[in-house]
Structures are given as structure tokens and as C-alpha cells.
Design an enzyme around this catalytic site. Structure first.
Site, PDB file in Angstrom:
ATOM      1  CG  HIS A   1       7.703  61.011   5.428  1.00 54.63           C
ATOM      2  ND1 HIS A   1       6.653  61.462   4.641  1.00 54.63           N
ATOM      3  CD2 HIS A   1       8.484  60.257   4.625  1.00 54.63           C
ATOM      4  CE1 HIS A   1       6.818  60.994   3.416  1.00 54.63           C
ATOM      5  NE2 HIS A   1       7.917  60.270   3.379  1.00 54.63           N
TER       6      HIS A   1
ATOM      7  CG  ASP B   1       8.842  66.728  -4.003  1.00 57.55           C
ATOM      8  OD1 ASP B   1       9.843  66.090  -4.356  1.00 57.55           O
ATOM      9  OD2 ASP B   1       7.801  66.185  -3.584  1.00 57.55           O
TER      10      ASP B   1
ATOM     11  NE  ARG C   1      13.568  61.845  -8.066  1.00 51.47           N
ATOM     12  CZ  ARG C   1      13.183  61.637  -6.789  1.00 51.47           C
ATOM     13  NH1 ARG C   1      12.486  62.555  -6.148  1.00 51.47           N
ATOM     14  NH2 ARG C   1      13.513  60.538  -6.161  1.00 51.47           N
TER      15      ARG C   1
ATOM     16  CB  SER D   1      11.808  64.134  -2.964  1.00 55.20           C
ATOM     17  OG  SER D   1      10.444  63.834  -2.997  1.00 55.20           O
TER      18      SER D   1
ATOM     19  CE  LYS E   1       7.312  65.057  -0.536  1.00 49.49           C
ATOM     20  NZ  LYS E   1       7.196  64.039  -1.517  1.00 49.49           N
TER      21      LYS E   1
HETATM   22  N1  URA Z   1       8.767  59.675  -1.453  1.00 48.32           N
HETATM   23  C1  URA Z   1       8.899  60.967  -1.791  1.00 48.32           C
HETATM   24  O1  URA Z   1       8.171  61.821  -1.285  1.00 48.32           O
HETATM   25  N2  URA Z   1       9.861  61.299  -2.672  1.00 48.32           N
HETATM   26  C2  URA Z   1      10.690  60.403  -3.236  1.00 48.32           C
HETATM   27  O2  URA Z   1      11.535  60.771  -4.016  1.00 48.32           O
HETATM   28  C3  URA Z   1      10.537  59.045  -2.890  1.00 48.32           C
HETATM   29  C4  URA Z   1       9.555  58.724  -1.975  1.00 48.32           C
END
Ligand code: URA
Length: 438
Positions: A82, A161, A168, A183, A187
Site C-alpha cells: 500500500h 472506514d 473526517r 484507516s 482496509k
Molecule cells: N489513506 C487512507 O486510506 N486513509 C487515510 O486516513 C489517509 C490516507
């Protein structure tokens, strides 16, 4: 339990239990907790922060809020990577084929681009006919057969999320390390891989502008992964300028193919090899980073990674001929050169501005609903610390609308500063955080 009491507790800086965090996440996801209470809670977290235990519990509550992928039916150690997001970042398009050609299962879910950074899913759609929608069975079967599949994130993966991030975004609570870490990791954990390699970007245009901040975010994410039994490593990499030369969907695919053909830009190749080496070691296919690196280099020199890219594109419905003939990828109608304005050394790049220039051309999305033009973008001919001479070419802009090209050219020219003294080239890899560093 009452949400009011939990907001009060966090406001006072007290630690919330796993049950309390699950109550908040589940209640918000199913609509019982309203936006205004969740906003107040997020702001309390923003100022009071969370302990590591709270961060892990929040992450797991979000990871378990929807579907979770069980990859057990795929033999071998499954790896994922990621990136926290950058301009010109196309490493997934290089790493997937390299690792798959070595028999490492890469079952990847990626996102679309929003704002000034691009998404892997959009880039791959540059191949005619390429589909990023596969059923779970087809996805698993493809990874079993050819070791690589890449699909868009399903709507029901970590839905908490998605909902929390949207809140947010409008309550000025995005930029908080524990919230970002939970967050991202929610995932990744829901997507099922055993090994997670994170590329944490630092510099202008990145979430974390300083190396210290990036290190802190990396440590939190590696701690979460380790605490929940996923082998996690974070590579902190420079994002003070775009990665590689090309920015824009088809242009980035073309550059990634160039790397697989052995003609890659140095920094892009270096970062791809570094991330993939940690994934290969995590998958237990190599015993050291050095060994992993030479195995990966061999996938390029032998043509195995390029052949795997073609196999992968074909399997997902795309035109594999475009892998061998990238000039057949979507091409913009017009091109314009942006000149260097004065002699000197390129001393700084406002990375975000380069991304915005591409966005203006139509290469990115202003909103989730915007259509994107896969053919447009920018090819940069110079990098930071390069000596430049007035009148030479800084970049070429590719577009389909002359007015937008003009605006993008202005934006791009303003993105760079030129100094009268030579400047030092910043290292690409700043630091690597493993569980041993915690
Ligand atoms: N990428 C994400 O998936 N979540 C965040 O909070 C910031 C960047």
C-alpha cells in the site's frame, strides 16, 4: 453505553475499551450514531490521541465492519502493498508482475484516484477492454492460476472506514496519524494478505511532509500489523518530486512497461525493487533482501515480468498487445513543451502542483463522479538537483484541450524553483521500519 459518555471520556483523555470502540464504529456504520456525535468524537481523538491498544481496537472494529476476504484457498503466503499516495506512483504496476512471475501470490485491491494523486485502477483501464471488476471466485481463481489479480475495492470492504473518512474529510480530522494508520490498516487487514508492505511517502504533496512524521505514522502501522499477526514492513520514501518521469494514466502505464522492459527511470526502479524485495522475503521465497533483489532483477532481464504483465492484462480482458506496443495506449491529440526559464539547478518542486496540472488536463478527478481522460498527462524531463539551462525542455504536456494545456503549463512552470547554487540530491529511501524497530 451512551455515545455522549464516550465522547466525554475521550475528551477527558481517558482510554476507551475494545467494547466501547466497537460500539462507536458499529453504531456509526449502521446509522444509530449521528454524524454530529461522531464528528465530536473524531475531534476529541484529534486532540487527545489514542493509545496503541485503542488504535488497534479501532482498526479491527473497522476491518470487521463489512466483508473480509479469506485468501486461505490460495496456496502460499499472500502479499500486499500500500502506498500512502503520491504523484506519478506506479510501483504496483511493476511489483505485481515481478512477484507473480516468481510464483508469489499477489491478490490486490486498489483504489481510484481522487484529487491530485492517481489510482492504480484508473491507470490499468488504459488497456482497452481491461476490467477491474471480478467476482470473488474469479479473483481467487486468477491468483491461483497466474499469481496476480487486481480489482477495485468492493463497496462492502471496511464500510466503517469509508463512512468515517468521508466525515473526517469535512471536519478537518484527516491529518491525524492514529486515524490515518487505522484507516489504511483496516482496509489492508480486511483484504486478507499475510504480508503487508507499506510505502509511506514523505515530502511536499504527501500526507506526511517531514521524515519524522512519516516515521511516526510508519511505526503505528507496523505496530498495528504486528499486533494482529500480519507481517508488516514500512518503507519511507521521498515524495518531494513525482516518482519517475510520467504523470497521467496511460503515460504511467507506459513508463511501468518501460521498467519491465529494462528501460526504467532509476528512482522508480529502485523503489519498486525495494518494496518488492521485502514482499519476496515476507513470502519466504528469498532469505535475504540482497537475494530477493537479484531474483527480481532477473525477472526484468529475462523478460518474465513483462510476459506476466501481458498474461495478467489478457486475463482481465485487456489488450495484451499494448504491453508489447505501448504506443497503442490512449494518446492525447496535442503536446506542448514547457521550457526552463533560467539557468541554474532545480531546487524544489511543488509536487502537488504537478498533480494539479495533470488534474486540469483531465487526468484526475475533482469529485468521485468526474470522468477522467486516460490519454493526458505530463512527461518531466528534469529532476530535482539537475543542472538546467534557460530554453531547454522542462516537461512535455499531453492534452486534448488547448485551453487546459495552457493552464497546466502555467501551473507546471510555477511548480519548480531554480537556484543559482548546486543542490544535493535527496535520498529516495529514507528509512525502513520493521517489527524489530518498534
Ligand atoms: N489513506 C487512507 O486510506 N486513509 C487515510 O486516513 C489517509 C490516507
Amino acid at each position: 453505553m451512551r455515545m455522549y459518555d464516550l465522547i466525554e471520556k475521550k475528551k477527558q483523555g481517558q482510554e476507551l475499551s475494545r467494547e466501547e470502540l466497537e460500539y462507536i464504529v458499529n453504531g456509526f456504520t449502521n446509522g444509530q450514531i449521528p454524524d454530529y456525535q461522531m464528528s465530536a468524537f473524531l475531534m476529541a481523538v484529534y486532540f487527545q490521541d489514542m493509545t496503541m491498544e485503542e488504535t488497534v481496537n479501532l482498526t479491527m472494529a473497522m476491518a470487521n465492519s463489512g466483508d473480509t476476504l479469506n485468501l486461505d484457498a490460495i496456496p502460499g503466503i499472500k502479499v500486499d502493498k500500500h502506498s500512502t499516495g503520491g504523484v506519478g506512483d506506479k510501483t504496483s504496476l511493476i511489483i505485481g508482475p515481478m512477484l507473480a512471475s516468481l510464483g508469489v501470490p499477489v491478490a490486490k485491491m486498489s483504489g481510484r484516484g481522487l484529487g491530485h494523486t492517481g489510482g492504480t485502477i484508473d491507470k490499468l483501464e488504459s488497456f482497452s477492454g481491461f476490467s477491474t471488476v471480478l467476482s470473488e471466485e474469479a479473483f481467487m481463481e486468477q491468483v491461483r492460476d497466474i499469481h496476480f489479480a487486481l480489482v477495485g475495492q468492493t463497496a462492502n470492504l471496511a464500510p466503517a472506514d469509508k463512512k468515517i473518512y468521508a466525515l473526517r474529510d469535512v471536519t478537518a480530522t484527516v491529518n491525524h496519524k492514529s486515524l490515518i494508520a487505522s484507516s489504511i490498516m483496516s482496509k489492508k487487514i480486511a483484504a486478507g494478505a499475510d504480508v503487508i508492505v507499506l510505502d509511506v511517502k514523505t515530502g511536499s504533496g504527501a500526507f506526511m511532509e517531514t521524515v519524522e512524521e512519516a516515521k511516526e505514522l510508519a511505526r503505528i502501522m507496523v505496530s498495528i500489523g504486528t499486533m494482529v499477526g500480519r507481517e508488516t514492513v514500512a518503507v519511507i520514501s521521498d515524495m518531494n518530486e513525482p516518482l519517475g518521469h510520467n504523470v497521467g494514466n496511460a503515460l504511467e502505464v507506459e513508463e511501468a512497461i518501460g521498467v519491465l522492459q529494462g528501460k526504467g527511470e532509476k528512482r522508480l526502479l529502485e523503489l519498486s525493487l525495494t518494496l518488492a524485495s521485502y514482499m519476496l522475503v515476507g513470502a519466504k521465497k528469498a532469505t535475504s533482501i540482497q537475494e530477493a533483489r537479484s531474483m527480481l532483477e532477473e525477472t526484468i532481464s529475462s523478460g518474465a515480468a513483462l510476459a506476466k504483465m501481458a498474461e495478467f492484462v489478457e486475463r482481465q480482458g485487456g489488450d495484451a498487445e499494448q504491453v508489447y506496443h505501448p504506443e497503442r495506449l490512449p494518446r492525447a491529440q496535442y503536446e506542448e513543451t514547457v521550457m526552463v526559464e533560467k539557468d541554474g539547478w532545480l531546487s524544489s518542486c511543488c509536487n502537488k502542483e504537478v498533480g494539479i496540472a495533470s488534474l486540469i488536463l483531465g487526468g484526475g478527478r475533482e469529485t468521485k463522479e468526474s470522468d477522467i481522460d486516460l490519454s493526458v498527462g505530463i512527461v518531466l524531463h528534469k529532476q530535482l538537483a539537475d543542472k538546467v539551462v534557460a530554453g531547454e525542455s522542462l516537461a512535455t504536456i499531453y492534452g486534448n484541450d488547448k485551453e487546459k494545456i495552457k493552464l497546466a503549463a502555467q501551473r507546471l512552470a510555477m511548480a519548480y524553483e531554480i537556484s543559482q547554487k548546486p543542490i544535493e540530491k535527496l535520498p529516495l529511501i529514507k528509512e525502513i521500519i520493521t517489527k524489530e524497530d518498534l
